[in-house]
Design a protein around this motif. Sequence first.
Motif, PDB file in Angstrom:
ATOM      1  N   LEU A   5       0.850  -1.192   0.000  1.00 34.25           N
ATOM      2  CA  LEU A   5       0.000   0.000   0.000  1.00 34.25           C
ATOM      3  C   LEU A   5       0.886   1.242   0.000  1.00 34.25           C
ATOM      4  N   ILE A   6       0.727   2.050  -1.048  1.00 28.94           N
ATOM      5  CA  ILE A   6       1.584   3.237  -1.183  1.00 28.94           C
ATOM      6  C   ILE A   6       0.749   4.441  -1.612  1.00 28.94           C
ATOM      7  N   SER A   7       1.307   5.620  -1.405  1.00 31.38           N
ATOM      8  CA  SER A   7       0.620   6.842  -1.826  1.00 31.38           C
ATOM      9  C   SER A   7       1.625   7.965  -2.043  1.00 31.38           C
ATOM     10  N   ASP A   8       1.203   8.978  -2.784  1.00 31.38           N
ATOM     11  CA  ASP A   8       1.971  10.225  -2.904  1.00 31.38           C
ATOM     12  C   ASP A   8       3.454   9.986  -3.227  1.00 31.38           C
ATOM     13  N   ILE A   9       3.677   9.314  -4.336  1.00 33.07           N
ATOM     14  CA  ILE A   9       5.057   9.073  -4.806  1.00 33.07           C
ATOM     15  C   ILE A   9       5.684  10.390  -5.260  1.00 33.07           C
ATOM     16  N   HIS A  10       4.874  11.240  -5.862  1.00 30.65           N
ATOM     17  CA  HIS A  10       5.317  12.580  -6.281  1.00 30.65           C
ATOM     18  C   HIS A  10       6.614  12.574  -7.099  1.00 30.65           C
ATOM     19  N   ALA A  11       6.662  11.667  -8.070  1.00 32.96           N
ATOM     20  CA  ALA A  11       7.760  11.658  -9.054  1.00 32.96           C
ATOM     21  C   ALA A  11       9.142  11.522  -8.425  1.00 32.96           C
ATOM     22  N   ASN A  12       9.183  10.898  -7.247  1.00 33.59           N
ATOM     23  CA  ASN A  12      10.453  10.632  -6.569  1.00 33.59           C
ATOM     24  C   ASN A  12      10.834   9.173  -6.830  1.00 33.59           C
ATOM     25  N   LEU A  13      11.573   8.962  -7.913  1.00 34.25           N
ATOM     26  CA  LEU A  13      11.877   7.594  -8.359  1.00 34.25           C
ATOM     27  C   LEU A  13      12.797   6.863  -7.392  1.00 34.25           C
ATOM     28  N   SER A  14      13.755   7.584  -6.830  1.00 35.34           N
ATOM     29  CA  SER A  14      14.690   6.965  -5.885  1.00 35.34           C
ATOM     30  C   SER A  14      13.936   6.419  -4.673  1.00 35.34           C
ATOM     31  N   ALA A  15      12.987   7.193  -4.162  1.00 35.95           N
ATOM     32  CA  ALA A  15      12.185   6.739  -3.013  1.00 35.95           C
ATOM     33  C   ALA A  15      11.296   5.560  -3.410  1.00 35.95           C
ATOM     34  N   PHE A  16      10.714   5.634  -4.596  1.00 38.34           N
ATOM     35  CA  PHE A  16       9.828   4.564  -5.077  1.00 38.34           C
ATOM     36  C   PHE A  16      10.619   3.259  -5.220  1.00 38.34           C
ATOM     37  N   HIS A  17      11.812   3.325  -5.804  1.00 33.07           N
ATOM     38  CA  HIS A  17      12.648   2.127  -5.928  1.00 33.07           C
ATOM     39  C   HIS A  17      12.989   1.540  -4.563  1.00 33.07           C
ATOM     40  N   ALA A  18      13.321   2.414  -3.625  1.00 29.56           N
ATOM     41  CA  ALA A  18      13.686   1.932  -2.282  1.00 29.56           C
ATOM     42  C   ALA A  18      12.523   1.178  -1.647  1.00 29.56           C
ATOM     43  N   VAL A  19      11.318   1.694  -1.840  1.00 30.59           N
ATOM     44  CA  VAL A  19      10.142   1.015  -1.276  1.00 30.59           C
ATOM     45  C   VAL A  19       9.948  -0.346  -1.946  1.00 30.59           C
ATOM     46  N   LEU A  20      10.071  -0.379  -3.278  1.00 32.56           N
ATOM     47  CA  LEU A  20       9.879  -1.652  -3.994  1.00 32.56           C
ATOM     48  C   LEU A  20      10.916  -2.682  -3.564  1.00 32.56           C
ATOM     49  N   ASN A  21      12.141  -2.219  -3.307  1.00 33.18           N
ATOM     50  CA  ASN A  21      13.197  -3.141  -2.885  1.00 33.18           C
ATOM     51  C   ASN A  21      13.037  -3.585  -1.437  1.00 33.18           C
ATOM     52  N   ALA A  22      12.525  -2.709  -0.593  1.00 38.74           N
ATOM     53  CA  ALA A  22      12.450  -3.006   0.840  1.00 38.74           C
ATOM     54  C   ALA A  22      11.200  -3.798   1.215  1.00 38.74           C
ATOM     55  N   ALA A  23      10.169  -3.682   0.399  1.00 36.50           N
ATOM     56  CA  ALA A  23       8.896  -4.305   0.777  1.00 36.50           C
ATOM     57  C   ALA A  23       9.030  -5.823   0.804  1.00 36.50           C
ATOM     58  N   PRO A  24       8.501  -6.472   1.850  1.00 33.87           N
ATOM     59  CA  PRO A  24       8.439  -7.928   1.837  1.00 33.87           C
ATOM     60  C   PRO A  24       7.505  -8.402   0.717  1.00 33.87           C
ATOM     61  N   ALA A  25       7.529  -9.697   0.433  1.00 35.74           N
ATOM     62  CA  ALA A  25       6.769 -10.226  -0.714  1.00 35.74           C
ATOM     63  C   ALA A  25       5.319  -9.753  -0.700  1.00 35.74           C
ATOM     64  N   TYR A  26       4.832  -9.369  -1.873  1.00 35.60           N
ATOM     65  CA  TYR A  26       3.442  -8.912  -1.979  1.00 35.60           C
ATOM     66  C   TYR A  26       2.849  -9.436  -3.276  1.00 35.60           C
ATOM     67  N   ASP A  27       1.495  -9.462  -3.320  1.00 36.94           N
ATOM     68  CA  ASP A  27       0.786  -9.987  -4.489  1.00 36.94           C
ATOM     69  C   ASP A  27       0.214  -8.883  -5.362  1.00 36.94           C
ATOM     70  N   ALA A  28       0.076  -7.705  -4.791  1.00 35.72           N
ATOM     71  CA  ALA A  28      -0.518  -6.602  -5.550  1.00 35.72           C
ATOM     72  C   ALA A  28      -0.041  -5.280  -4.972  1.00 35.72           C
ATOM     73  N   ILE A  29      -0.145  -4.240  -5.779  1.00 33.50           N
ATOM     74  CA  ILE A  29       0.168  -2.888  -5.315  1.00 33.50           C
ATOM     75  C   ILE A  29      -1.073  -2.032  -5.452  1.00 33.50           C
ATOM     76  N   TRP A  30      -1.406  -1.313  -4.390  1.00 32.61           N
ATOM     77  CA  TRP A  30      -2.461  -0.306  -4.454  1.00 32.61           C
ATOM     78  C   TRP A  30      -1.807   1.037  -4.178  1.00 32.61           C
ATOM     79  N   CYS A  31      -1.979   1.964  -5.116  1.00 29.78           N
ATOM     80  CA  CYS A  31      -1.351   3.288  -5.007  1.00 29.78           C
ATOM     81  C   CYS A  31      -2.451   4.349  -4.974  1.00 29.78           C
ATOM     82  N   LEU A  32      -2.412   5.192  -3.946  1.00 25.84           N
ATOM     83  CA  LEU A  32      -3.536   6.089  -3.668  1.00 25.84           C
ATOM     84  C   LEU A  32      -3.416   7.472  -4.324  1.00 25.84           C
ATOM     85  N   GLY A  33      -2.594   7.585  -5.357  1.00 26.58           N
ATOM     86  CA  GLY A  33      -2.590   8.813  -6.148  1.00 26.58           C
ATOM     87  C   GLY A  33      -1.482   9.795  -5.816  1.00 26.58           C
TER      88      GLY A  33
END
Length: 243
Positions: A5-33
């Motif tokens: 569950l993520i929100s407000d990425i605001h075009a910060n790719l470095s932060a987005f990558h860090a979250v994708l790498n750090a998150a434990p295994a997941y089946d889906a992504i929900w992004c709140l805009g």
Amino acid sequence: MRVLLISDIHANLSAFHAVLNAAPAYDAIWCLGDVVGYGPKPNECVSRLRELNAVTLTGNHDQAAIGNVALEHFRENARAALAWTRTVLTPENRAWLAARQATQLLYEFGITLVHASPRDPLWEYIENVRIARENFSRFDTPLCFYGHTHQPTAFHFRQEDRVIAPNSLRANLEYAVAPKLLLNPGSVGQPRDGDPRAAFAIYDTDAHSIMPARVAYDIQQTQREILQANLPAQLVARLAAGE
Ligand code: ZN
């Protein structure tokens, strides 16, 4: 099923990558805009969400970036970043952003997703108990996940005494799903709770638990990209302070 569950990425790719790498295994992504706005990598963040097949909402910044909302609604720095975002978004990414909704009902999970609030999905900030209370009657599912405030927060509604208890989400806590719950996982790309680390949460639909988490990312990388794109320097300082 486990949901990132993520929100407000605001075009910060470095932060987005860090979250994708750090998150434990997941089946889906929900992004709140608010995928874009403020940050220097709007196309890259949109493309990544598209590749990942993420359920994604639209936010007020996304709407402004595609020209559906006037830039006068935003303060100076946000406005400058949005004006720039309008010039760089590819037609494909613009069309994808335009096809998102500000609210989405996931019947099978008993969940309402909104960018801002159930009664005003694009603009209202759920920033206190009064506003949370007024919004509990505006969704019919046990859970509502929202973003927009950039504050990791949960409001539980206890039916017995009609009390709403606010909680700041802290790392490594598990929250049992209350009779009714409004929850914000915090912001990936522009945290505003004084902690500059990227925020996200893991929602386990079987265990009925929500685990908030934070991860450090390469802030300097994003700061360099902001300056390279000639975006306002105040946006650089803001990321390091987490405000
Ligand atoms: Zn936002």
